[in-house]
Design an enzyme around this catalytic site. Structure first.
Site, PDB file in Angstrom:
ATOM      1  N   LYS A   1      -9.622   2.397  -1.834  1.00 31.83           N
ATOM      2  CA  LYS A   1      -9.734   1.801  -0.634  1.00 31.83           C
ATOM      3  C   LYS A   1     -11.090   2.586  -0.188  1.00 31.83           C
ATOM      4  O   LYS A   1     -11.345   3.541  -0.028  1.00 31.83           O
ATOM      5  CB  LYS A   1      -8.477   2.370   0.219  1.00 31.83           C
ATOM      6  CG  LYS A   1      -8.534   1.700   1.703  1.00 31.83           C
ATOM      7  CD  LYS A   1      -7.337   2.117   2.413  1.00 31.83           C
ATOM      8  CE  LYS A   1      -7.222   1.231   3.605  1.00 31.83           C
ATOM      9  NZ  LYS A   1      -5.923   1.677   4.489  1.00 31.83           N
TER      10      LYS A   1
ATOM     11  N   CYS B   1      -5.639  -2.916   2.235  1.00 36.77           N
ATOM     12  CA  CYS B   1      -5.458  -3.256   3.823  1.00 36.77           C
ATOM     13  C   CYS B   1      -6.632  -3.490   4.526  1.00 36.77           C
ATOM     14  O   CYS B   1      -7.258  -4.240   4.768  1.00 36.77           O
ATOM     15  CB  CYS B   1      -4.517  -1.978   4.234  1.00 36.77           C
ATOM     16  SG  CYS B   1      -3.707  -2.284   6.026  1.00 36.77           S
TER      17      CYS B   1
ATOM     18  N   GLU C   1       0.788  -1.261   0.061  1.00 38.27           N
ATOM     19  CA  GLU C   1       0.055   0.035   0.011  1.00 38.27           C
ATOM     20  C   GLU C   1       0.828   1.347  -0.010  1.00 38.27           C
ATOM     21  O   GLU C   1       1.837   1.171   0.747  1.00 38.27           O
ATOM     22  CB  GLU C   1      -0.998  -0.166   1.167  1.00 38.27           C
ATOM     23  CG  GLU C   1      -1.837   1.335   1.547  1.00 38.27           C
ATOM     24  CD  GLU C   1      -2.590   1.077   2.746  1.00 38.27           C
ATOM     25  OE1 GLU C   1      -3.536   1.746   2.949  1.00 38.27           O
ATOM     26  OE2 GLU C   1      -2.202   0.316   3.686  1.00 38.27           O
TER      27      GLU C   1
END
Length: 558
Positions: free
Chosen positions: A113, A149, A41
């Site tokens: 995200k 994540c 990330e």
């Protein structure tokens, strides 16, 4: 199809260096016959960039290098994380935290995200807008889902991005997650359980790529891995160091119970033989060594100075420093006062000899006499108290900082989390320094580290570990004169600081109410000290520092 998992150590804002490192890894993966390489990330800028994301020049420099990187990518696919500017008319933040798939000189797929953590050390909603639901993508005949994540940690949120990704879409062959997941003791087991459960829940193999390296107080542990549909380990990268893990995706996606048993019986690949990463005191040591080394090197330091008291905290700090920097780059200094026991001086010298680092002896009695003479007329008629004890600590701090300034070495403070919690430390004295190595390590864990360090022989003199702890600031002083035993203190601190339990709930665990109330009172009144403390390395689930934001002044006692 082969996929490379590349966990690399970054330095926030070093865009050109990151680009070259990524290109180097891409070439290595190509030479190994890989079709796809995956990075963590926000790898191009480094994680977490924090308010640098508010600087237009930072984003312009990032995008310039990103465009250069995209043009350099050929037949191998590259997945990496970037901050991405939102386009057109919009409300909310101006950035997404994105993952891009780059192939043949262009971006062929992107996801944003969706779950932006704002707890503990995270503050992503300060900078990023949540992304829309992600779509699967196909590459070299495989249909995959890409997540970032937190998107696979949905328990704190009303929305589950993985479930949404799988809903109303053709079945996937594999799920990919790119992460910058910081370490704390217990995180490896927590992460392993979550990832295994995710695979079993959705009957999907998982490829997980995590950042590695120290960034300020945070330590990223790596441990990138691949899990099969049953959530069992297929392959794992190293922890706490850079590594490239290459996996055969066909073997991963086709893996059955029969083939898995055959692999275990052959025991050909050590990485496939072991189970999922688990927590241990050895992992804590590795984390602290990595965090210490990276903090010094990334801030331009290569040498450290440490005040050796003859106690266990400074001994463990000295061992960590020599492991991180090499003994030739560590100077240990004993600064005895008239109250320092001879065995403390002897043990400090023996430790330095065992480690092979530099050692100096600087008695502080002459300086104590000068301070006493200067203050004598003001202190006349008053009994000695903690003031004189603090003066000793501050004399030591001044001398150690002088050595730090003169020789360009970073002073490492040696206080532990238990002491920091209850204020058993002196502002501008033993709290002086540039990095607090053990600031998030409870005292009981310090002893565990010391015993672990002695596993192959007596690196730390045994007497340092076995003698009762003492600040040695007055005659016959011992920590337990003022504090409960650390076997009592540390569980209370953990319950209050990490589990957020109330006084009543902690007392219900069998602790005396008066003891619990006194400890929590000390925590509350010493917040001002911790706000002025050096940066500390985070190794528990709740450290003092950025992830714990309490007011200095408040009246809540519970």
């Amino acid at each position: 199809m082969k996929i490379a998992l590349a966990q690399i150590n970054t330095l926030i804002g070093q865009f050109d260096a990151h680009k070259e490192r990524i290109i180097e890894q891409v070439r290595q993966a190509e030479q190994a016959g890989c079709d796809l390489i995956i990075f963590p990330e926000l790898v191009l800028c480094g994680y977490p960039p924090q308010d640098l994301l508010e600087r237009p020049s930072f984003l312009q420099a990032h995008d310039k290098v990103l465009n250069e990187l995209v043009r350099s990518v050929g037949e191998i696919g590259v997945i990496l994380g970037v901050p991405e500017k939102r386009q057109g008319q919009y409300k909310g933040k101006h950035l997404y935290n994105s993952a891009l798939l780059i192939h043949q000189g262009r971006v062929v797929h992107r996801v944003r995200k969706q779950l932006l953590p704002t707890y503990d050390v995270f503050d992503e909603s300060r900078y990023f807008e949540p992304g829309p639901p992600s779509l699967p993508f196909s590459f070299q005949g495989l249909r995959m889902g890409l997540t970032i994540c937190e998107d696979i940690w949905p328990s704190k949120y009303p929305h589950d991005p993985v479930a949404s990704l799988l809903q109303d879409h053709e079945r996937l062959d594999c799920l990919i997650n790119i992460s910058a997941s910081p370490y704390h003791h217990g995180k490896l087991a927590e992460r392993s359980q979550l990832l295994s459960a995710l695979c079993r829940q959705h009957d999907l193999p998982l490829i997980y790529v995590n950042q590695v390296g120290g960034q300020d107080s945070l330590i990223f542990d790596g441990h990138s891995l691949a899990l099969d549909r049953q959530g069992e380990l297929f392959a794992a990268a190293a922890g706490f160091q850079e590594d490239m893990l290459i996996i055969d995706v066909d073997a991963l996606t086709d893996r059955t119970e029969r083939t898995r048993r055959a692999e275990q019986e052959k025991q050909e690949d050590q990485r496939n033989k072991k189970g999922l990463p688990q927590d241990s005191i050895a992992q804590v040591e590795q984390a602290l060594v990595l965090g210490l080394r990276d903090y010094l090197h990334k801030t331009g330091f290569h040498k450290a100075v440490i005040g050796l008291s003859g106690g266990v905290d400074s001994a463990v700090t000295a061992v960590l420093a020599t492991l991180a920097l090499g003994p030739e780059n560590v100077l240990c200094v004993a600064l005895p006062s008239p109250y320092t026991a001879r065995m403390s001086i002897d043990d400090a010298g023996a430790l330095a000899e065992n480690l092979g680092c530099g050692f100096e002896l600087l008695p502080i009695a002459p300086a104590m006499e000068v301070y006493g003479a200067i203050l004598e007329h003001l202190f006349a008629g008053r009994e000695e108290d903690v003031t004189e004890q603090n003066l000793q600590a501050r004399i030591r701090g001044n001398l150690l900082m002088a050595l730090s300034n003169k020789f360009g070495s970073l002073l490492l403070t040696t206080g532990n989390k238990s002491e920091m919690a209850v204020g058993y430390c002196t502002l501008y004295g033993d709290m002086s320094g540039g990095l607090a190595v053990l600031a998030d390590v409870p005292k009981v864990m310090v002893y565990e580290l010391a015993r672990w360090m002695n596993r192959a022989g007596e690196m730390i003199p045994e007497r340092i570990i076995t003698r009762p702890p003492s600040a040695e600031l007055k005659p016959d002083q011992a920590d337990q004169d003022d504090l409960p035993g650390y076997e009592v203190l540390d569980p209370i601190l953990s319950a209050y600081l990490e589990e957020h339990l109330s006084i009543e709930e902690i007392v219900a665990r069998g602790f005396a109410q008066s003891t619990v109330e006194d400890i929590i009172r000390r925590i509350r009144i010493n917040e001002h000290k911790r706000k002025q403390a050096p940066l500390g390395l985070k190794v528990t689930s709740k450290a003092f520092g950025y992830g714990r934001r309490y007011p200095i002044v408040h009246g809540f006692a519970g």
